[in-house]
Scaffold this motif. Structure first.
Motif, PDB file in Angstrom:
ATOM      1  N   THR A  53       0.828  -1.211   0.000  1.00  0.00           N
ATOM      2  CA  THR A  53       0.000   0.000   0.000  1.00  0.00           C
ATOM      3  C   THR A  53       0.857   1.254   0.000  1.00  0.00           C
ATOM      4  OG1 THR A  53      -1.840  -1.105   1.073  1.00  0.00           O
ATOM      5  CG2 THR A  53      -1.725   1.276   1.330  1.00  0.00           C
ATOM      6  N   LEU A  72       2.074   1.867  -3.466  1.00  0.00           N
ATOM      7  CA  LEU A  72       1.011   2.382  -4.338  1.00  0.00           C
ATOM      8  C   LEU A  72       0.698   3.851  -4.028  1.00  0.00           C
ATOM      9  CD1 LEU A  72       0.310  -0.205  -5.838  1.00  0.00           C
ATOM     10  CD2 LEU A  72      -2.086   0.197  -5.275  1.00  0.00           C
ATOM     11  N   SER A  73       0.690   4.186  -2.728  1.00  0.00           N
ATOM     12  CA  SER A  73       0.346   5.565  -2.382  1.00  0.00           C
ATOM     13  C   SER A  73       1.453   6.523  -2.833  1.00  0.00           C
ATOM     14  CB  SER A  73       0.072   5.689  -0.882  1.00  0.00           C
ATOM     15  OG  SER A  73       1.231   5.386  -0.149  1.00  0.00           O
ATOM     16  N   LEU A  95       0.141  10.370  -3.416  1.00  0.00           N
ATOM     17  CA  LEU A  95      -0.588  10.634  -2.178  1.00  0.00           C
ATOM     18  C   LEU A  95       0.363  10.881  -1.008  1.00  0.00           C
ATOM     19  CD1 LEU A  95      -3.364   7.913  -2.496  1.00  0.00           C
ATOM     20  CD2 LEU A  95      -3.335  10.236  -3.370  1.00  0.00           C
ATOM     21  N   ARG A  96       1.612  10.473  -1.188  1.00  0.00           N
ATOM     22  CA  ARG A  96       2.651  10.724  -0.189  1.00  0.00           C
ATOM     23  C   ARG A  96       3.842  11.323  -0.897  1.00  0.00           C
ATOM     24  NH1 ARG A  96       1.608   7.982   4.327  1.00  0.00           N
ATOM     25  NH2 ARG A  96       0.453   6.055   4.040  1.00  0.00           N
ATOM     26  N   LYS A 148       3.354  20.381  -4.316  1.00  0.00           N
ATOM     27  CA  LYS A 148       2.007  19.943  -3.984  1.00  0.00           C
ATOM     28  C   LYS A 148       1.097  20.059  -5.209  1.00  0.00           C
ATOM     29  CE  LYS A 148      -1.204  19.958  -0.285  1.00  0.00           C
ATOM     30  NZ  LYS A 148      -1.917  20.578   0.790  1.00  0.00           N
ATOM     31  N   VAL A 154      -1.124  17.160  -7.042  1.00  0.00           N
ATOM     32  CA  VAL A 154      -2.573  17.253  -7.270  1.00  0.00           C
ATOM     33  C   VAL A 154      -2.885  17.018  -8.742  1.00  0.00           C
ATOM     34  CG1 VAL A 154      -4.562  18.821  -7.240  1.00  0.00           C
ATOM     35  CG2 VAL A 154      -3.003  18.763  -5.295  1.00  0.00           C
ATOM     36  N   ARG A 199      -2.493  13.352  -9.611  1.00  0.00           N
ATOM     37  CA  ARG A 199      -3.590  12.513  -9.096  1.00  0.00           C
ATOM     38  C   ARG A 199      -4.761  12.490 -10.058  1.00  0.00           C
ATOM     39  NH1 ARG A 199      -3.767  15.338  -3.284  1.00  0.00           N
ATOM     40  NH2 ARG A 199      -1.661  14.806  -2.589  1.00  0.00           N
ATOM     41  N   SER A 200      -5.002  13.645 -10.707  1.00  0.00           N
ATOM     42  CA  SER A 200      -6.166  13.688 -11.595  1.00  0.00           C
ATOM     43  C   SER A 200      -5.920  12.884 -12.876  1.00  0.00           C
ATOM     44  CB  SER A 200      -6.516  15.142 -11.925  1.00  0.00           C
ATOM     45  OG  SER A 200      -5.500  15.703 -12.707  1.00  0.00           O
ATOM     46  N   TYR A 237      -7.742   5.606  -9.552  1.00  0.00           N
ATOM     47  CA  TYR A 237      -7.540   4.827  -8.332  1.00  0.00           C
ATOM     48  C   TYR A 237      -8.720   3.937  -8.067  1.00  0.00           C
ATOM     49  CZ  TYR A 237      -3.974   8.027  -6.828  1.00  0.00           C
ATOM     50  OH  TYR A 237      -2.853   8.772  -6.742  1.00  0.00           O
ATOM     51  N   PHE A 295      -9.835   1.834  -4.688  1.00  0.00           N
ATOM     52  CA  PHE A 295      -9.406   1.568  -3.316  1.00  0.00           C
ATOM     53  C   PHE A 295     -10.048   0.281  -2.824  1.00  0.00           C
ATOM     54  CE2 PHE A 295     -10.205   6.054  -4.156  1.00  0.00           C
ATOM     55  CZ  PHE A 295      -8.925   6.555  -4.074  1.00  0.00           C
ATOM     56  N   ASN A 310     -15.143   3.878  -1.138  1.00  0.00           N
ATOM     57  CA  ASN A 310     -14.977   5.317  -0.937  1.00  0.00           C
ATOM     58  C   ASN A 310     -15.847   6.176  -1.843  1.00  0.00           C
ATOM     59  OD1 ASN A 310     -13.152   5.399   1.191  1.00  0.00           O
ATOM     60  ND2 ASN A 310     -11.483   4.889  -0.182  1.00  0.00           N
ATOM     61  N   ARG A 346     -15.683   5.263 -11.760  1.00  0.00           N
ATOM     62  CA  ARG A 346     -15.132   6.583 -11.432  1.00  0.00           C
ATOM     63  C   ARG A 346     -13.648   6.657 -11.783  1.00  0.00           C
ATOM     64  NH1 ARG A 346     -15.427   8.341  -5.282  1.00  0.00           N
ATOM     65  NH2 ARG A 346     -13.943   6.624  -5.139  1.00  0.00           N
ATOM     66  N   LEU A 385      -4.212   2.364 -10.569  1.00  0.00           N
ATOM     67  CA  LEU A 385      -3.632   1.746  -9.382  1.00  0.00           C
ATOM     68  C   LEU A 385      -4.786   1.188  -8.565  1.00  0.00           C
ATOM     69  CD1 LEU A 385      -1.142   4.595  -8.404  1.00  0.00           C
ATOM     70  CD2 LEU A 385      -0.616   2.477  -9.624  1.00  0.00           C
ATOM     71  N   ASP A 438      -5.791  -1.136  -5.168  1.00  0.00           N
ATOM     72  CA  ASP A 438      -5.300  -1.748  -3.934  1.00  0.00           C
ATOM     73  C   ASP A 438      -6.355  -2.704  -3.391  1.00  0.00           C
ATOM     74  OD1 ASP A 438      -3.745  -2.388  -1.816  1.00  0.00           O
ATOM     75  OD2 ASP A 438      -3.837  -0.411  -0.844  1.00  0.00           O
ATOM     76  N   THR A 457     -10.821  11.022  -0.288  1.00  0.00           N
ATOM     77  CA  THR A 457     -10.957  10.381  -1.594  1.00  0.00           C
ATOM     78  C   THR A 457     -10.932  11.425  -2.704  1.00  0.00           C
ATOM     79  OG1 THR A 457     -12.347   8.710  -0.576  1.00  0.00           O
ATOM     80  CG2 THR A 457     -12.394   8.845  -2.976  1.00  0.00           C
ATOM     81  N   ALA A 472      -7.617  12.452  -3.303  1.00  0.00           N
ATOM     82  CA  ALA A 472      -6.842  11.412  -3.987  1.00  0.00           C
ATOM     83  C   ALA A 472      -7.153  11.363  -5.480  1.00  0.00           C
ATOM     84  CB  ALA A 472      -7.116  10.051  -3.353  1.00  0.00           C
ATOM     85  N   ILE A 473      -8.361  11.803  -5.872  1.00  0.00           N
ATOM     86  CA  ILE A 473      -8.629  11.768  -7.309  1.00  0.00           C
ATOM     87  C   ILE A 473      -8.358  13.117  -7.967  1.00  0.00           C
ATOM     88  CG2 ILE A 473     -10.300   9.883  -7.067  1.00  0.00           C
ATOM     89  CD1 ILE A 473     -12.523  11.847  -7.692  1.00  0.00           C
ATOM     90  N   GLY A 474      -7.701  14.007  -7.251  1.00  0.00           N
ATOM     91  CA  GLY A 474      -7.193  15.200  -7.912  1.00  0.00           C
ATOM     92  C   GLY A 474      -7.828  16.523  -7.512  1.00  0.00           C
ATOM     93  N   PRO A 496      -4.980  12.263   1.913  1.00  0.00           N
ATOM     94  CA  PRO A 496      -5.301  11.345   0.819  1.00  0.00           C
ATOM     95  C   PRO A 496      -4.579  10.006   0.968  1.00  0.00           C
ATOM     96  CG  PRO A 496      -3.919  13.145   0.053  1.00  0.00           C
ATOM     97  CD  PRO A 496      -4.365  13.501   1.425  1.00  0.00           C
ATOM     98  N   PHE A 554      -6.113   4.628   0.973  1.00  0.00           N
ATOM     99  CA  PHE A 554      -5.807   3.255   0.559  1.00  0.00           C
ATOM    100  C   PHE A 554      -6.020   2.262   1.696  1.00  0.00           C
ATOM    101  CE2 PHE A 554      -3.605   4.806  -3.224  1.00  0.00           C
ATOM    102  CZ  PHE A 554      -4.064   3.857  -4.117  1.00  0.00           C
TER     103      PHE A 554
END
Ligand code: ADP
Ligand code: MG
Lengths: 233, 393
Positions: free
Chosen positions: A48, A51-52, A57-58, A77, A81, A84-85, A89, A91, A95, A157, A167, A169, B306, B309-311, B389, B393
């Motif tokens: 995990t 993957l993050s 995400l990290r 940052k 962002v 990420r778009s 993902y 999960f 979520n 989604r 990705l 998980d 979430t 996490a999706i942007g 975010p 996971f």
């Protein structure tokens, strides 16, 4: 061919100073466009976390990690962002937003694409839900969907923006074996149709056959790369 | 056939704000939030309503004076507070630009309620019937009645504690009323309005004033009401008056006279209490909206994570919380306003003091409600930043 995921000497640790606990050690991994890669390994081995990091995400601490051509070591940052778009993902838990219908949940990913008109978003979200077999559940809220259906909305989604990298998980962990199988085959088919790359973490032996490559992880290290035919005993 | 899209369909083609989806999904919480905000609004409206009623009532008399420039004792903090010697008025009349200079008396007299014999007090307005000083037609047309000995005009909007005088007068009853120890009779009525500090007003002549308060008091004016020649420069005349008259007398424009009255009553403990009540209402509102937004953010933390996490950026999600606050403020204000309107009319009926919903007060409370929402949102979003975010996971 340029790899979609490329990590070199990637290290990661949680905690600071004497409490620092290494979780990822010297990860070297390249995944190429169109590949479906499965990552397995015991709980706590660092899957995990890996993957993050890949998903932005990290923050990357040490080593190099390039995703879709973007170096994540020292990325801002804003760059994270943005990245990420571009990633889909899925999960372990679905979520989804409880207050939104299936279609509205899927549109949340499309809303970030300012160039799309309202009608385009409706068309794409509906088409995606039909593709995951939920054409008849477009206006249902998560409360009124089964576990498998929710996970399929989550997949819709993740895929609706046509990301080059997905990705996932343990996406089947919460599902019974039949719906788990369906969900994975769906991902496989969509990946094939759209030519995207998938990195999938799973403990589920029954789905290993969809992978081009299986990677095993133990104590923060990548152990071996196998051919799916060998892994499925 | 092709039809153009109507504006309505176009409107429905805008994405529904996530803030509204979140709020409307939890009906009970929404209802609690809206009642909380309405409650805070009602609290604030009542305090501001009392306050406005008090101040509007206090400036009734200065506002009804018919003059351009007013002379008052320099130490006077409100109308009737201090006096100056009548001869100074004649000196003022001689200043160039001054057309007329008329005396105005404004005093408190004891009053025995003829219905129950209880002693209370009344405010007395006195003037020379040949020199009207008020812009209330009902008074000016009845000044001939006032000239008669021990007669007075009675304000129909006086508080009931003075007695049912107006009704008795309308019914033709002619009861003597004990004012400052003399038996006086009402021979006319007019409408002016009372306030929290004045039970009611009677209008009498300067001669009857002398009878009530004695010769010494009759030489002491509470104000001099000056009219200027057409085209005279008010500021220049005021400057000239200040130069001509002793330092103990000050000349004010009509606006200044009203402002003086307002600023005095604003310093009344009652005014401060209303301010305090307003702040309390505001604080109650902030606490309620904050509670609602905080638990909303807290309950949906994983959903917000979430979205990150999706942007979605932090800024986009902060906006959602601020939108929620704004929606709550707007929706909560309406029932608050309606309830306050009802309570205002109830209060008006109970007290006889006109408590009106003024546009200014409405706007003030509305903006306070918005600030209330934004402030609460600003505290609640600190929680949003903790939506990591990486925890998704
Ligand atoms: N946020 C965190 N803070 C501290 N330690 C963590 C955190 N997340 C994971 N870990 C630790 O890192 C190790 C790897 O965790 P994880 O990547 O979740 O493994 P896996 O997904 O393979 O089960 C575990 O020992 C876990 O306890
Ligand atoms: Mg895990």
């Amino acid at each position: 061919m340029e790899p979609v995921v490329n990590s070199q000497n990637l290290h990661h640790a949680f905690g600071k100073g004497s409490l620092s606990k290494p979780v990822l050690l010297d990860i070297n991994l390249a995944i190429y466009p169109g590949e479906i890669v499965i990552l397995t390994g015991p709980s706590g081995s660092g899957k995990t976390t890996l993957l993050s990091l890949m998903g932005g995400l990290r923050s990357v601490q040490q080593g190099s990690l390039k995703i879709l051509g973007q170096e994540l070591l020292g990325a801002s940052k804003k760059q994270l962002v943005e990245l990420r778009s571009q990633i889909g993902y899925i999960f372990q838990a679905h979520n989804l937003l409880d207050c939104l219908t299936a279609q509205e949940n899927v549109r949340m990913a499309l809303r970030l694409q300012k160039s799309l008109s309202y009608d385009d978003r409706t068309a794409q979200a509906t088409a995606m839900l039909e593709a995951v077999g939920l054409g008849h559940r477009v206006n249902y809220r998560p409360d009124n969907l089964s576990g498998g259906q929710k996970q399929r909305v989550a997949i819709a989604r993740a895929l609706v923006t046509q990301p080059q990298l997905i990705l996932a998980d343990e996406p089947t962990a919460a599902l019974d074996s039949q719906s788990g199988r369906e969900v994975v085959e769906l991902m496989q088919r969509l990946a094939r149709d759209r030519g995207c790359t998938i990195l999938l973490v799973t403990h589920d032996n029954r789905i290993l056959d969809i992978a081009h490559r299986i990677i095993h992880m133990e104590d923060g290290r990548l152990m071996r790369t196998e051919n799916p035919a060998v892994a499925v005993i | 056939m092709v039809f153009g899209k109507s504006p309505l369909t176009r409107l429905s083609r805008i994405e529904k704000p996530l803030a509204w989806s979140q709020l409307s999904h939890q009906r009970v919480r929404l209802l609690v939030a809206l009642s909380g905000i309405s409650f805070a609004n009602i609290l604030i409206f009542m305090q501001l309503g009392f306050r406005a009623a008090m101040f509007s009532g206090t400036t009734n008399v200065p506002a009804s004076l018919d003059g351009d420039v007013f002379l008052v004792n320099e130490k006077s903090q409100f109308l009737g507070n201090e006096t100056f010697d009548k001869p100074q008025l004649y000196r003022a009349a001689a200043v160039p630009g001054v057309a007329t200079a008329r005396p105005f008396y404004y005093n408190t007299a004891s009053w025995v309620n003829p219905d129950n014999r209880k002693t209370t007090n009344v405010t007395v307005i006195a003037m020379n019937p040949a020199q009207p000083v008020m812009s209330i037609p009902a008074i000016n047309t009845q000044l001939a009645q006032v000239e008669q000995t021990d007669r007075m005009l009675f304000d129909t909007k006086s508080l009931p504690s003075l007695g049912a005088i107006a009704t008795e007068f309308a019914a033709g009853q002619d009861l003597p009323i004990e004012v400052q120890g003399r038996k006086m009779r009402v021979n006319g009525t007019y409408a002016l309005g009372s306030n929290i500090f004045k039970r009611g007003h009677v209008v009498i002549s300067d001669v009857n004033y002398l009878r009530l308060f004695g010769a010494a008091q009759a030489t002491q004016l509470h104000a001099g009401v000056l009219k200027l020649d057409p085209g005279a420069d008010a500021q220049a005349v005021i400057a000239e008056l200040e130069r001509t008259l002793p330092e103990t007398i000050t000349a004010l424009s009509h606006d200044e006279l009203i402002a003086l009255e307002e600023s005095y009553w604003a310093k009344e403990p009652a005014g401060i209490i209303f301010d305090f009540g307003t702040i309390m209402g505001f604080v109650v509102g902030v606490v309620i909206v904050y509670q609602v937004l905080y638990s909303d953010v807290n309950d949906h933390l994983s959903e917000y994570a979430t979205l990150k996490a999706i942007g979605y950026s932090d800024g986009q999600l902060l906006l959602v919380v601020f939108q929620e606050a704004a929606i709550l403020a707007v929706l909560g204000f309406m029932p608050g306003l309606l309830s306050a309107l009802g309570l205002y009319s109830l209060l008006s009926n109970l007290t006889g003091v006109a408590v009106l919903m003024r546009l200014g007060v409405g706007l003030q409370v509305f903006s306070m409600t918005l600030v209330m929402g934004v402030l609460s949102a600003a505290i609640a979003v600190r929680k949003l930043r903790s939506a990591d975010p990486a925890d998704v996971f």
